[in-house]
Design a protein around this motif. Structure first.
Motif, PDB file in Angstrom:
ATOM      1  N   ASP A 347       0.853  -1.187   0.000  1.00  0.00           N
ATOM      2  CA  ASP A 347       0.000   0.000   0.000  1.00  0.00           C
ATOM      3  C   ASP A 347       0.889   1.237   0.000  1.00  0.00           C
ATOM      4  O   ASP A 347       1.695   1.427   0.910  1.00  0.00           O
ATOM      5  CB  ASP A 347      -0.896   0.032   1.250  1.00  0.00           C
ATOM      6  CG  ASP A 347      -1.981  -1.015   1.190  1.00  0.00           C
ATOM      7  OD1 ASP A 347      -2.361  -1.408   0.077  1.00  0.00           O
ATOM      8  OD2 ASP A 347      -2.442  -1.454   2.267  1.00  0.00           O
ATOM      9  N   GLN A 348       0.742   2.084  -1.012  1.00  0.00           N
ATOM     10  CA  GLN A 348       1.560   3.287  -1.092  1.00  0.00           C
ATOM     11  C   GLN A 348       1.062   4.348  -0.106  1.00  0.00           C
ATOM     12  O   GLN A 348      -0.136   4.651  -0.076  1.00  0.00           O
ATOM     13  CB  GLN A 348       1.525   3.856  -2.516  1.00  0.00           C
ATOM     14  CG  GLN A 348       2.230   2.982  -3.540  1.00  0.00           C
ATOM     15  CD  GLN A 348       2.172   3.579  -4.940  1.00  0.00           C
ATOM     16  OE1 GLN A 348       1.099   3.720  -5.511  1.00  0.00           O
ATOM     17  NE2 GLN A 348       3.317   3.924  -5.479  1.00  0.00           N
ATOM     18  N   PRO A 349       1.962   4.927   0.696  1.00  0.00           N
ATOM     19  CA  PRO A 349       1.544   5.966   1.646  1.00  0.00           C
ATOM     20  C   PRO A 349       1.306   7.297   0.959  1.00  0.00           C
ATOM     21  O   PRO A 349       1.811   7.551  -0.149  1.00  0.00           O
ATOM     22  CB  PRO A 349       2.745   6.060   2.600  1.00  0.00           C
ATOM     23  CG  PRO A 349       3.911   5.656   1.766  1.00  0.00           C
ATOM     24  CD  PRO A 349       3.401   4.602   0.819  1.00  0.00           C
ATOM     25  N   GLU A 350       0.528   8.159   1.614  1.00  0.00           N
ATOM     26  CA  GLU A 350       0.287   9.505   1.111  1.00  0.00           C
ATOM     27  C   GLU A 350       1.466  10.394   1.512  1.00  0.00           C
ATOM     28  O   GLU A 350       1.716  10.614   2.694  1.00  0.00           O
ATOM     29  CB  GLU A 350      -1.011  10.070   1.700  1.00  0.00           C
ATOM     30  CG  GLU A 350      -2.263   9.348   1.230  1.00  0.00           C
ATOM     31  CD  GLU A 350      -2.545   9.582  -0.243  1.00  0.00           C
ATOM     32  OE1 GLU A 350      -2.550  10.753  -0.664  1.00  0.00           O
ATOM     33  OE2 GLU A 350      -2.749   8.599  -0.972  1.00  0.00           O
ATOM     34  N   THR A 351       2.211  10.880   0.559  1.00  0.00           N
ATOM     35  CA  THR A 351       3.359  11.753   0.824  1.00  0.00           C
ATOM     36  C   THR A 351       3.220  13.027   0.003  1.00  0.00           C
ATOM     37  O   THR A 351       2.315  13.151  -0.832  1.00  0.00           O
ATOM     38  CB  THR A 351       4.672  11.052   0.437  1.00  0.00           C
ATOM     39  OG1 THR A 351       4.645  10.785  -0.984  1.00  0.00           O
ATOM     40  CG2 THR A 351       4.838   9.735   1.190  1.00  0.00           C
ATOM     41  N   GLU A 352       4.112  13.994   0.262  1.00  0.00           N
ATOM     42  CA  GLU A 352       4.097  15.227  -0.533  1.00  0.00           C
ATOM     43  C   GLU A 352       4.199  14.919  -2.020  1.00  0.00           C
ATOM     44  O   GLU A 352       3.517  15.527  -2.844  1.00  0.00           O
ATOM     45  CB  GLU A 352       5.253  16.140  -0.114  1.00  0.00           C
ATOM     46  CG  GLU A 352       4.974  16.999   1.101  1.00  0.00           C
ATOM     47  CD  GLU A 352       6.036  18.079   1.291  1.00  0.00           C
ATOM     48  OE1 GLU A 352       7.186  17.849   0.893  1.00  0.00           O
ATOM     49  OE2 GLU A 352       5.689  19.140   1.824  1.00  0.00           O
ATOM     50  N   LEU A 353       5.071  13.986  -2.354  1.00  0.00           N
ATOM     51  CA  LEU A 353       5.241  13.633  -3.765  1.00  0.00           C
ATOM     52  C   LEU A 353       3.949  13.109  -4.370  1.00  0.00           C
ATOM     53  O   LEU A 353       3.677  13.311  -5.552  1.00  0.00           O
ATOM     54  CB  LEU A 353       6.331  12.571  -3.919  1.00  0.00           C
ATOM     55  CG  LEU A 353       7.786  13.038  -3.938  1.00  0.00           C
ATOM     56  CD1 LEU A 353       8.712  11.849  -4.077  1.00  0.00           C
ATOM     57  CD2 LEU A 353       8.025  14.029  -5.064  1.00  0.00           C
ATOM     58  N   ALA A 354       3.155  12.440  -3.555  1.00  0.00           N
ATOM     59  CA  ALA A 354       1.935  11.819  -4.067  1.00  0.00           C
ATOM     60  C   ALA A 354       0.750  12.781  -4.105  1.00  0.00           C
ATOM     61  O   ALA A 354      -0.198  12.567  -4.868  1.00  0.00           O
ATOM     62  CB  ALA A 354       1.578  10.601  -3.223  1.00  0.00           C
ATOM     63  N   THR A 355       0.786  13.843  -3.306  1.00  0.00           N
ATOM     64  CA  THR A 355      -0.407  14.681  -3.146  1.00  0.00           C
ATOM     65  C   THR A 355      -0.286  16.090  -3.727  1.00  0.00           C
ATOM     66  O   THR A 355      -1.294  16.677  -4.124  1.00  0.00           O
ATOM     67  CB  THR A 355      -0.763  14.798  -1.652  1.00  0.00           C
ATOM     68  OG1 THR A 355       0.367  15.292  -0.930  1.00  0.00           O
ATOM     69  CG2 THR A 355      -1.148  13.430  -1.080  1.00  0.00           C
ATOM     70  N   LEU A 356       0.906  16.657  -3.800  1.00  0.00           N
ATOM     71  CA  LEU A 356       1.053  18.031  -4.288  1.00  0.00           C
ATOM     72  C   LEU A 356       1.071  18.077  -5.808  1.00  0.00           C
ATOM     73  O   LEU A 356       1.504  17.129  -6.473  1.00  0.00           O
ATOM     74  CB  LEU A 356       2.354  18.655  -3.760  1.00  0.00           C
ATOM     75  CG  LEU A 356       2.497  18.848  -2.244  1.00  0.00           C
ATOM     76  CD1 LEU A 356       3.840  19.489  -1.935  1.00  0.00           C
ATOM     77  CD2 LEU A 356       1.352  19.675  -1.688  1.00  0.00           C
ATOM     78  N   SER A 357       0.620  19.215  -6.363  1.00  0.00           N
ATOM     79  CA  SER A 357       0.757  19.428  -7.801  1.00  0.00           C
ATOM     80  C   SER A 357       2.231  19.732  -8.098  1.00  0.00           C
ATOM     81  O   SER A 357       2.996  20.084  -7.201  1.00  0.00           O
ATOM     82  CB  SER A 357      -0.111  20.596  -8.254  1.00  0.00           C
ATOM     83  OG  SER A 357       0.398  21.820  -7.715  1.00  0.00           O
ATOM     84  N   GLN A 358       2.628  19.642  -9.356  1.00  0.00           N
ATOM     85  CA  GLN A 358       4.024  19.933  -9.682  1.00  0.00           C
ATOM     86  C   GLN A 358       4.368  21.387  -9.391  1.00  0.00           C
ATOM     87  O   GLN A 358       5.478  21.689  -8.937  1.00  0.00           O
ATOM     88  CB  GLN A 358       4.332  19.594 -11.150  1.00  0.00           C
ATOM     89  CG  GLN A 358       5.807  19.722 -11.506  1.00  0.00           C
ATOM     90  CD  GLN A 358       6.698  18.882 -10.607  1.00  0.00           C
ATOM     91  OE1 GLN A 358       6.433  17.690 -10.411  1.00  0.00           O
ATOM     92  NE2 GLN A 358       7.744  19.472 -10.047  1.00  0.00           N
ATOM     93  N   GLU A 359       3.423  22.277  -9.611  1.00  0.00           N
ATOM     94  CA  GLU A 359       3.662  23.695  -9.309  1.00  0.00           C
ATOM     95  C   GLU A 359       3.942  23.884  -7.816  1.00  0.00           C
ATOM     96  O   GLU A 359       4.864  24.609  -7.418  1.00  0.00           O
ATOM     97  CB  GLU A 359       2.451  24.527  -9.729  1.00  0.00           C
ATOM     98  CG  GLU A 359       2.649  26.034  -9.551  1.00  0.00           C
ATOM     99  CD  GLU A 359       1.440  26.841 -10.002  1.00  0.00           C
ATOM    100  OE1 GLU A 359       1.469  28.073  -9.828  1.00  0.00           O
ATOM    101  OE2 GLU A 359       0.483  26.243 -10.532  1.00  0.00           O
ATOM    102  N   GLU A 360       3.164  23.188  -6.983  1.00  0.00           N
ATOM    103  CA  GLU A 360       3.359  23.272  -5.535  1.00  0.00           C
ATOM    104  C   GLU A 360       4.695  22.637  -5.122  1.00  0.00           C
ATOM    105  O   GLU A 360       5.400  23.149  -4.238  1.00  0.00           O
ATOM    106  CB  GLU A 360       2.204  22.569  -4.813  1.00  0.00           C
ATOM    107  CG  GLU A 360       0.878  23.311  -4.936  1.00  0.00           C
ATOM    108  CD  GLU A 360      -0.290  22.484  -4.429  1.00  0.00           C
ATOM    109  OE1 GLU A 360      -1.237  23.073  -3.873  1.00  0.00           O
ATOM    110  OE2 GLU A 360      -0.264  21.236  -4.591  1.00  0.00           O
ATOM    111  N   LYS A 361       5.037  21.535  -5.778  1.00  0.00           N
ATOM    112  CA  LYS A 361       6.299  20.866  -5.450  1.00  0.00           C
ATOM    113  C   LYS A 361       7.505  21.746  -5.816  1.00  0.00           C
ATOM    114  O   LYS A 361       8.467  21.841  -5.050  1.00  0.00           O
ATOM    115  CB  LYS A 361       6.380  19.514  -6.175  1.00  0.00           C
ATOM    116  CG  LYS A 361       5.521  18.442  -5.518  1.00  0.00           C
ATOM    117  CD  LYS A 361       5.703  17.076  -6.145  1.00  0.00           C
ATOM    118  CE  LYS A 361       4.856  16.897  -7.372  1.00  0.00           C
ATOM    119  NZ  LYS A 361       4.754  15.492  -7.811  1.00  0.00           N
ATOM    120  N   THR A 362       7.429  22.399  -6.967  1.00  0.00           N
ATOM    121  CA  THR A 362       8.539  23.263  -7.390  1.00  0.00           C
ATOM    122  C   THR A 362       8.687  24.456  -6.451  1.00  0.00           C
ATOM    123  O   THR A 362       9.807  24.846  -6.087  1.00  0.00           O
ATOM    124  CB  THR A 362       8.325  23.746  -8.839  1.00  0.00           C
ATOM    125  OG1 THR A 362       8.229  22.602  -9.712  1.00  0.00           O
ATOM    126  CG2 THR A 362       9.478  24.628  -9.301  1.00  0.00           C
TER     127      THR A 362
END
Length: 533
Positions: A347-362
């Motif tokens: 089961d994959q956990p919910e992380t920033e990588l999984a939940t944020l948009s690319q704009e938010e991640k950048t």
């Protein structure tokens, strides 16, 4: 003792021969039963204790056979072991061996397995996969690998020539799944003692697989021919199997189209076109491998990467959607975890990588680098190393462009596979492209890589993570443990996970018997046959 069978196929095997290759109704076998497959790099070793790569395992699976094999869906089926018993406390396994022979006609015995397994954990062998025996939880494996006990203390013994007993330190649910891995294959003691390191040379090598080594021109090709001494030789149709090394993926595709290769990886970006042009040849299948940029956080690594904020920023700024949708275009998926999404029970956990948009991640990446004291006015300079392959080059160039606006200047360094792995093992790199392919279908095959004493080329270390992986060995429910382990990787970022593989290939439609539902992509030439044109 409790009689136990891994699968219904194992039960059936006691009364029936192993999977016998039979053409379907209306199919006609070709007179020329030859299978030519592509190798990106030279095979470093055909010694089961010394191989470290996937392509080497593909070759070893033809030359040797372990206690168990995998069927077309990845389920465990009998190899040299006809059956086994599991003790009530799940700590002792007793295997009954079939009447199998080495390619020189001598019988394969339980003692051959004992010798091979002791040899794999013996520090004198310098096996880079000795840790695999630790992962199997065989009694005393860890102490032997550390040099604190003799190999003779390993929890494996021959009761008689046809009976092998293995003792574990703790119940290990995935133990049977490990037994198709090359590190567990038997090897011939007399041959090794006679020839030393030269025992793997053509003419010297004695195996127990369905094929024997005919020739090996390092970095050019490797040829294997049907082994008449194999226990199920009468059901093996394929006569010759040849691996051909082509370092350039595009050249390899051209050679496939010219009929020189029967299977080849599709270069990045070309799957959509080839699927339309040749729908009976282009395939994209889930494949349990994960691609990453590993950070060197050892004493030899760059100072900037010792700051978790820098590591996280680099990971966040990678636009994985562009990588899989615009560059690769073959059905791969963005990686937000190290463990491949298709691994059984994960089961994959919910992380920033999984939940944020690319704009938010950048944006978050810019904030982290600023906090760490870096940016366009105070840039970071790093070298990204990758091994020779056009796809790796394309991805490295893309990563370079994603990081440049953040004030991260990347120098690309392309080296051959052997140099690449040697440098990684010696921590002679800043960041390095790497991929891990599952050795068995369970999440620990990925997560154990990052243990402090795991393969772990970047030398990241975390006590909680190590404890979790230790706890998982005895846990009834490993799901929350593996989830927490992935959360720690997301917090500490020892590597930037890039994408989860798909097996994106061109396959000659005349070749039948290749697995399409085994996420480990373990194939056996004994199950293949070629149809007449």
């Amino acid at each position: 003792m409790t009689k136990f069978f891994a699968t219904t196929a194992l039960v059936a095997s006691l009364a029936m021969p192993a999977f016998a290759v039979q053409p379907a109704e209306g199919e006609q076998l070709a007179e020329n039963q030859v299978y030519n497959f592509w190798l990106l790099d030279a095979i470093k070793s055909v010694d089961p204790a010394k191989n470290t790569d996937v392509e080497g395992s593909d070759v070893l699976r033809q030359l040797f056979e372990g206690l168990m094999n995998e069927d077309e869906k990845g389920a465990m089926v009998p190899g040299v072991a006809e059956s086994f018993e599991e003790s009530d406390d799940k700590l002792t396994y007793t295997f009954k061996l079939r009447d199998a022979k080495w390619s020189n006609g001598e019988p394969v015995t339980a003692g051959d397995f004992v010798y091979a397994w002791r040899r794999a954990v013996n520090p004198e062998t310098a096996s880079e996969y000795a840790w695999f025996m630790e992962l199997m939880n065989i009694v005393n494996a860890t102490d032997i690998v550390k040099g604190e006990k003799s190999p003779e203390k390993l929890g494996v013994k021959a009761i008689d020539d046809k009976t092998l007993e293995v003792t574990l330190t703790t119940p290990t649910p995935y133990f049977i799944k490990t037994l198709s891995h090359a590190t567990t294959f038997p090897v011939p003691q007399k041959v090794i003692e006679e020839h030393g390191d030269a025992w793997t040379q053509p003419g010297n090598l004695v195996g127990n697989g369905a094929f024997v080594l005919k020739s090996h021109n390092l970095g050019v090709d490797i040829t294997m021919e049907k082994n008449p001494e194999y226990w199920d030789a009468e059901n093996v149709v394929m006569q010759t199997v040849k691996g051909i090394t082509v370092n350039d993926n595009n050249v390899a595709l051209t050679r496939y189209q010219a009929g020189e290769l029967d299977r080849v990886q599709i270069p990045a970006g070309q799957y959509p076109r080839l699927e339309k042009e040749a729908p009976d040849q282009a395939v994209s299948l889930p494949y349990a491998c994960s691609y990453a940029y590993v950070y060197n956080v050892s004493e030899k690594g760059p100072e900037a990467l010792k700051d978790v904020r820098v590591r996280e920023a680099l990971s966040l700024a990678l636009n994985r959607d562009i990588i899989v949708n615009n560059v690769l275009q073959g059905g791969q998926k963005p990686a937000t975890t190290w463990t491949h999404w298709a691994i059984e029970g994960f089961d994959q956990p919910e992380t920033e990588l999984a939940t944020l948009s690319q704009e938010e991640k950048t944006q978050r990446a810019q904030e982290l680098l600023t906090e760490a004291g870096y940016g366009p006015d105070n840039p970071i300079s790093l070298t990204l190393q990758y091994n020779t392959d056009e796809n790796h080059k394309k991805l490295a160039i893309a990563a370079q462009q994603f990081w440049k606006p953040l004030g991260v200047n990347i120098t690309l360094n392309n080296v051959e596979w052997k140099v690449h792995t040697d440098r990684m093992q010696n921590q002679d790199f800043d960041m390095a492209r790497y991929a891990w392919c599952a050795d068995y279908n369970e999440a620990s095959t990925f997560l154990d890589w990052f243990r402090t004493d795991g393969y772990n080329s970047g030398k990241w270390s975390n006590a909680e993570f190590d404890q979790l992986m230790a706890d998982a060995k005895t846990a009834e429910d490993t799901t929350p443990i593996y989830t927490r382990a992935e959360e720690i990787l997301a917090e500490e970022v020892p590597a930037a996970f890039v994408y989860h593989y798909a097996k994106v290939d061109m396959i000659n439609p005349d070749i039948k018997g290749l697995p399409t539902e085994n996420v480990l992509n373990s194939w056996y030439a004994k199950d293949l046959y070629r149809l007449a044109d």
